[in-house]
Design a protein around this motif. Structure first.
Motif, PDB file in Angstrom:
ATOM      1  N   PHE A   1      51.828  35.565  48.347  1.00  0.00           N
ATOM      2  CA  PHE A   1      52.271  35.873  46.890  1.00  0.00           C
ATOM      3  C   PHE A   1      53.019  34.524  46.374  1.00  0.00           C
ATOM      4  CE2 PHE A   1      54.851  38.391  49.895  1.00  0.00           C
ATOM      5  CZ  PHE A   1      55.991  37.591  49.889  1.00  0.00           C
ATOM      6  N   HIS A   2      52.972  34.079  45.198  1.00  0.00           N
ATOM      7  CA  HIS A   2      53.889  33.320  44.527  1.00  0.00           C
ATOM      8  C   HIS A   2      55.121  33.501  44.566  1.00  0.00           C
ATOM      9  CE1 HIS A   2      53.952  29.650  41.733  1.00  0.00           C
ATOM     10  NE2 HIS A   2      54.670  30.376  41.155  1.00  0.00           N
ATOM     11  N   PRO A   3      55.982  32.539  44.886  1.00  0.00           N
ATOM     12  CA  PRO A   3      57.787  32.672  44.808  1.00  0.00           C
ATOM     13  C   PRO A   3      58.323  33.445  43.810  1.00  0.00           C
ATOM     14  CG  PRO A   3      57.181  30.745  45.725  1.00  0.00           C
ATOM     15  CD  PRO A   3      55.820  31.064  45.347  1.00  0.00           C
ATOM     16  N   ARG A   4      58.966  34.636  43.879  1.00  0.00           N
ATOM     17  CA  ARG A   4      59.449  35.386  42.916  1.00  0.00           C
ATOM     18  C   ARG A   4      60.348  34.263  41.862  1.00  0.00           C
ATOM     19  NH1 ARG A   4      64.009  40.083  43.375  1.00  0.00           N
ATOM     20  NH2 ARG A   4      64.076  40.789  40.951  1.00  0.00           N
ATOM     21  N   ASP A   5      61.086  33.585  42.346  1.00  0.00           N
ATOM     22  CA  ASP A   5      61.919  32.607  41.350  1.00  0.00           C
ATOM     23  C   ASP A   5      61.105  31.255  40.807  1.00  0.00           C
ATOM     24  OD1 ASP A   5      61.327  31.046  43.822  1.00  0.00           O
ATOM     25  OD2 ASP A   5      63.582  30.365  44.161  1.00  0.00           O
ATOM     26  N   ALA A   6      59.853  31.352  41.006  1.00  0.00           N
ATOM     27  CA  ALA A   6      59.160  30.376  40.397  1.00  0.00           C
ATOM     28  C   ALA A   6      57.873  30.988  39.551  1.00  0.00           C
ATOM     29  CB  ALA A   6      58.340  29.456  41.423  1.00  0.00           C
ATOM     30  N   ARG A   7      58.121  32.248  39.086  1.00  0.00           N
ATOM     31  CA  ARG A   7      57.220  32.775  38.179  1.00  0.00           C
ATOM     32  C   ARG A   7      57.271  32.221  36.773  1.00  0.00           C
ATOM     33  NH1 ARG A   7      58.740  39.089  40.138  1.00  0.00           N
ATOM     34  NH2 ARG A   7      57.594  38.771  42.544  1.00  0.00           N
ATOM     35  N   GLY A   8      58.409  31.707  36.360  1.00  0.00           N
ATOM     36  CA  GLY A   8      58.489  31.118  35.022  1.00  0.00           C
ATOM     37  C   GLY A   8      57.685  29.674  35.192  1.00  0.00           C
ATOM     38  N   PHE A   9      57.236  29.132  36.256  1.00  0.00           N
ATOM     39  CA  PHE A   9      56.469  27.928  36.116  1.00  0.00           C
ATOM     40  C   PHE A   9      55.097  27.887  35.786  1.00  0.00           C
ATOM     41  CE2 PHE A   9      59.860  26.565  39.599  1.00  0.00           C
ATOM     42  CZ  PHE A   9      60.693  26.185  38.498  1.00  0.00           C
ATOM     43  N   LEU A  10      54.775  29.077  35.637  1.00  0.00           N
ATOM     44  CA  LEU A  10      53.197  29.616  35.602  1.00  0.00           C
ATOM     45  C   LEU A  10      53.028  29.388  33.790  1.00  0.00           C
ATOM     46  CD1 LEU A  10      52.735  32.381  38.312  1.00  0.00           C
ATOM     47  CD2 LEU A  10      52.069  29.962  38.345  1.00  0.00           C
ATOM     48  N   SER A  11      52.529  28.210  33.548  1.00  0.00           N
ATOM     49  CA  SER A  11      52.300  28.472  32.140  1.00  0.00           C
ATOM     50  C   SER A  11      50.758  28.787  32.059  1.00  0.00           C
ATOM     51  CB  SER A  11      52.307  26.710  31.382  1.00  0.00           C
ATOM     52  OG  SER A  11      51.656  25.798  32.181  1.00  0.00           O
ATOM     53  N   ARG A  12      49.986  28.618  33.064  1.00  0.00           N
ATOM     54  CA  ARG A  12      48.796  29.212  33.203  1.00  0.00           C
ATOM     55  C   ARG A  12      48.565  30.187  34.414  1.00  0.00           C
ATOM     56  NH1 ARG A  12      45.194  25.748  30.099  1.00  0.00           N
ATOM     57  NH2 ARG A  12      46.656  24.675  28.729  1.00  0.00           N
ATOM     58  N   PRO A  13      47.908  31.429  34.147  1.00  0.00           N
ATOM     59  CA  PRO A  13      47.074  31.380  33.049  1.00  0.00           C
ATOM     60  C   PRO A  13      47.745  31.902  31.914  1.00  0.00           C
ATOM     61  CG  PRO A  13      47.252  33.548  34.338  1.00  0.00           C
ATOM     62  CD  PRO A  13      47.895  32.095  35.233  1.00  0.00           C
ATOM     63  N   THR A  14      47.105  31.761  30.579  1.00  0.00           N
ATOM     64  CA  THR A  14      47.884  31.770  29.500  1.00  0.00           C
ATOM     65  C   THR A  14      48.051  33.209  29.030  1.00  0.00           C
ATOM     66  OG1 THR A  14      45.788  32.066  28.305  1.00  0.00           O
ATOM     67  CG2 THR A  14      46.396  29.638  28.485  1.00  0.00           C
ATOM     68  N   VAL A  15      48.935  33.581  28.026  1.00  0.00           N
ATOM     69  CA  VAL A  15      48.992  34.914  27.519  1.00  0.00           C
ATOM     70  C   VAL A  15      47.813  35.486  27.346  1.00  0.00           C
ATOM     71  CG1 VAL A  15      50.284  36.475  25.898  1.00  0.00           C
ATOM     72  CG2 VAL A  15      51.549  34.422  26.980  1.00  0.00           C
TER      73      VAL A  15
ATOM     74  N   GLY B   1      31.106  47.619  44.012  1.00  0.00           N
ATOM     75  CA  GLY B   1      30.446  46.257  43.379  1.00  0.00           C
ATOM     76  C   GLY B   1      31.453  45.904  42.280  1.00  0.00           C
ATOM     77  N   TYR B   2      32.868  46.189  42.283  1.00  0.00           N
ATOM     78  CA  TYR B   2      33.774  45.662  41.587  1.00  0.00           C
ATOM     79  C   TYR B   2      33.978  43.993  41.626  1.00  0.00           C
ATOM     80  CZ  TYR B   2      38.248  44.601  39.336  1.00  0.00           C
ATOM     81  OH  TYR B   2      39.072  43.842  38.626  1.00  0.00           O
ATOM     82  N   ARG B   3      34.200  43.383  40.642  1.00  0.00           N
ATOM     83  CA  ARG B   3      34.321  41.735  40.645  1.00  0.00           C
ATOM     84  C   ARG B   3      35.587  41.614  40.077  1.00  0.00           C
ATOM     85  NH1 ARG B   3      29.008  38.773  39.175  1.00  0.00           N
ATOM     86  NH2 ARG B   3      30.469  36.849  39.937  1.00  0.00           N
ATOM     87  N   GLU B   4      36.339  40.734  40.740  1.00  0.00           N
ATOM     88  CA  GLU B   4      37.712  40.566  40.098  1.00  0.00           C
ATOM     89  C   GLU B   4      37.570  39.719  39.017  1.00  0.00           C
ATOM     90  OE1 GLU B   4      40.432  39.690  43.782  1.00  0.00           O
ATOM     91  OE2 GLU B   4      38.526  39.120  44.136  1.00  0.00           O
ATOM     92  N   PHE B   5      38.631  39.679  38.139  1.00  0.00           N
ATOM     93  CA  PHE B   5      38.617  38.884  36.935  1.00  0.00           C
ATOM     94  C   PHE B   5      38.676  37.345  37.241  1.00  0.00           C
ATOM     95  CE2 PHE B   5      40.923  36.757  33.424  1.00  0.00           C
ATOM     96  CZ  PHE B   5      40.396  37.081  32.353  1.00  0.00           C
ATOM     97  N   ASP B   6      39.683  37.053  38.243  1.00  0.00           N
ATOM     98  CA  ASP B   6      39.889  35.672  38.913  1.00  0.00           C
ATOM     99  C   ASP B   6      40.560  35.958  40.120  1.00  0.00           C
ATOM    100  OD1 ASP B   6      41.213  33.207  39.422  1.00  0.00           O
ATOM    101  OD2 ASP B   6      41.414  32.943  37.273  1.00  0.00           O
ATOM    102  N   ALA B   7      40.063  35.549  41.166  1.00  0.00           N
ATOM    103  CA  ALA B   7      40.486  35.655  42.542  1.00  0.00           C
ATOM    104  C   ALA B   7      42.043  35.122  42.688  1.00  0.00           C
ATOM    105  CB  ALA B   7      39.340  35.047  43.627  1.00  0.00           C
ATOM    106  N   SER B   8      42.131  34.066  42.203  1.00  0.00           N
ATOM    107  CA  SER B   8      43.449  33.116  42.254  1.00  0.00           C
ATOM    108  C   SER B   8      44.611  34.335  41.765  1.00  0.00           C
ATOM    109  CB  SER B   8      43.742  32.179  41.303  1.00  0.00           C
ATOM    110  OG  SER B   8      43.738  32.378  40.089  1.00  0.00           O
ATOM    111  N   PHE B   9      44.394  35.187  41.006  1.00  0.00           N
ATOM    112  CA  PHE B   9      45.395  36.317  40.452  1.00  0.00           C
ATOM    113  C   PHE B   9      45.766  37.140  42.070  1.00  0.00           C
ATOM    114  CE2 PHE B   9      44.331  36.793  35.730  1.00  0.00           C
ATOM    115  CZ  PHE B   9      44.114  35.506  35.635  1.00  0.00           C
ATOM    116  N   ARG B  10      45.129  37.129  42.791  1.00  0.00           N
ATOM    117  CA  ARG B  10      45.458  37.940  44.167  1.00  0.00           C
ATOM    118  C   ARG B  10      46.883  37.453  44.595  1.00  0.00           C
ATOM    119  NH1 ARG B  10      40.962  39.444  48.398  1.00  0.00           N
ATOM    120  NH2 ARG B  10      39.150  40.072  47.140  1.00  0.00           N
ATOM    121  N   VAL B  11      47.197  36.072  44.298  1.00  0.00           N
ATOM    122  CA  VAL B  11      48.292  35.363  44.952  1.00  0.00           C
ATOM    123  C   VAL B  11      49.175  35.306  43.691  1.00  0.00           C
ATOM    124  CG1 VAL B  11      49.399  33.299  45.836  1.00  0.00           C
ATOM    125  CG2 VAL B  11      47.313  34.111  46.613  1.00  0.00           C
TER     126      VAL B  11
END
Length: 432
Positions: free
Chosen positions: A99-113, A77-87
């Protein structure tokens, strides 16, 4: 990186056993957040080079690991916090999905800290709920994966500090991660001793129970010719002599690919070194500091280590030589727990010094599977085996490695051109 085994005696849902796991889980997760406490919100997001991920990404990825390999698999019954986080926070697990490209991780201003910290809290609540639910569960598999996840998070704690240093270093203000780092005791470098080892038919690899990554197994036999090992790592002062002798301008000292890097990137000193008013300074997690000749040289690539060894008319040790030398010696030294977060001088002493901590030590060994190695089935088999190509082995941990995360058989690995990790070298030689 790699899949692991946990202590084979931990195979039941006995309350005391699960309580110990719960306490360890809480400690490791709290350590990650404590390492991020000195950061401003803006510091969490920057990524200045492909290998140095943002702090926010590290915090989320280790949570993704627990969610993906434990909660989704074993908590009904576990429910994910946000399904988009899988990628977004999958690193490289092709069998899990995109998965999101490794060299583009710094472009993710969202989700927030703030959202990432809520994600961590969500995963923590559900891991604890899983551990609280004693009864008929596949505990051996759950605890095995929990052991992998905790050690995986400790790896990322080291990367957090390594990447913070890299990301801060490009700022012309040269900001310090922490201005309150404790002062290292003043010491001179002890004279180098050359210690003899007889060689012969030896065994290397993880021995006994307890956690180990799969690349540390199986234990196997290796033939070693008699060899000699320097008593301590190479110091800044010794590396300065290499620089002053024209080491970075002499192609005869360099491997072909290394010399191409020197010319392409205009290397003339270790990473983070700068000439200021005629003196050498280096960037540290505590800000700019003068280069101390007595401290182990740090942030040199395999190519630089090999060139220095050639200039010294010595060589780098193989990983088998390093492990045989380290066998039976206490795991102690300038590791993260000391709090310096920078290499420190060896000081006076005899015998092998600084095997653990200070700097990861380059070896002459390519990162390859041990005889009999088999990649585990499923996505967790991607943790390690698929990286056994074009990389070199380093041993011994560094000043940012957790003390309970290192052991004689631990195999770290990086590409030979990479310098941002806390890497140094110890010389070896054939026996006379």
């Amino acid at each position: 990186m790699q899949r692991a085994r946990t202590d084979e005696s931990i195979t039941t849902e006995e309350p005391a056993t699960l309580a110990a796991w719960r306490a360890q889980y809480r400690r490791v997760r709290a350590d990650s957040e404590a390492l991020c406490a000195p950061l401003a919100v803006e510091d969490y997001v920057i990524q200045t080079t492909a290998e140095a991920s943002p702090a926010k990404w590290h915090l989320a990825h280790v949570s993704w690991f627990f969610e993906t390999f434990i909660l989704r698999a074993f908590l009904p019954g576990y429910r994910e916090f946000d399904a988009s986080f899988r990628v977004l926070f999958n690193s490289y697990y092709e069998q899990v999905g995109a998965f999101h490209p490794r060299d583009a991780r710094g472009f993710l201003s969202r989700p927030t800290v703030e959202e990432v910290y809520r994600y961590r809290a969500h995963v923590d609540r559900h891991i604890e709920a899983l551990l609280d639910g004693a009864g008929e569960r596949p505990w051996p598999q759950i605890l095995e994966r929990l052991g992998v996840g905790l050690n995986h998070e400790q790896q990322h704690q080291e990367l957090l500090l390594t990447d913070i240093k890299r990301n801060f270093s490009v700022n012309p203000l040269r900001p310090a991660y922490r201005l309150d780092l404790p002062e290292r005791p003043a010491a001179s470098a002890s004279p180098v001793e050359w210690l003899d080892f007889p060689g012969g038919l030896v065994e290397i690899g993880k021995v006994g129970d307890g956690f180990a990554y799969d690349n540390e197994r199986p234990r196997h036999r290796v033939w070693l010719e008699p060899f000699r090992l320097a008593s301590r790592p190479v110091t800044n002062g010794e590396f300065l002599a290499f620089i002053d002798a024209g080491g970075y301008s002499n192609p005869a000292l360099w491997l072909w690919d290394g010399w191409a890097r020197v010319r392409q990137l205009a290397w003339n000193a270790p990473l983070y070194w700068e000439r200021i008013d005629g003196d050498w300074w280096r960037f540290t997690l505590g800000g700019m500091r003068p280069v101390d000749p007595a401290e182990p040289v740090c942030h040199v690539s395999h190519y630089e280590a090999d060139a220095f060894a050639t200039w010294s008319r010595r060589r780098l040790p193989t990983e088998a030589e390093w492990e045989v030398a380290a066998a039976g010696r206490p795991i102690e030294g300038n590791l993260r727990d000391r709090g310096y977060l920078e290499p420190a001088a060896a000081g006076a002493g005899e015998g092998l010094r600084q095997l653990y901590g200070d700097v990861w030590e380059h070896t002459a060994s390519a990162y390859l599977p041990y005889p009999g190695f088999r990649t585990a089935e499923g996505a967790l088999g991607e943790y390690n085996g698929k990286f056994m190509s074009s990389q070199m082995v380093l041993r011994g941990g560094s000043c940012v490695t957790p003390a309970d995360h290192i052991r004689p058989s631990y195999r770290n690995f990086f590409y030979p051109h990479e310098r941002w990790q806390f890497q140094g070298l110890r010389l070896a030689a054939d026996a006379d």
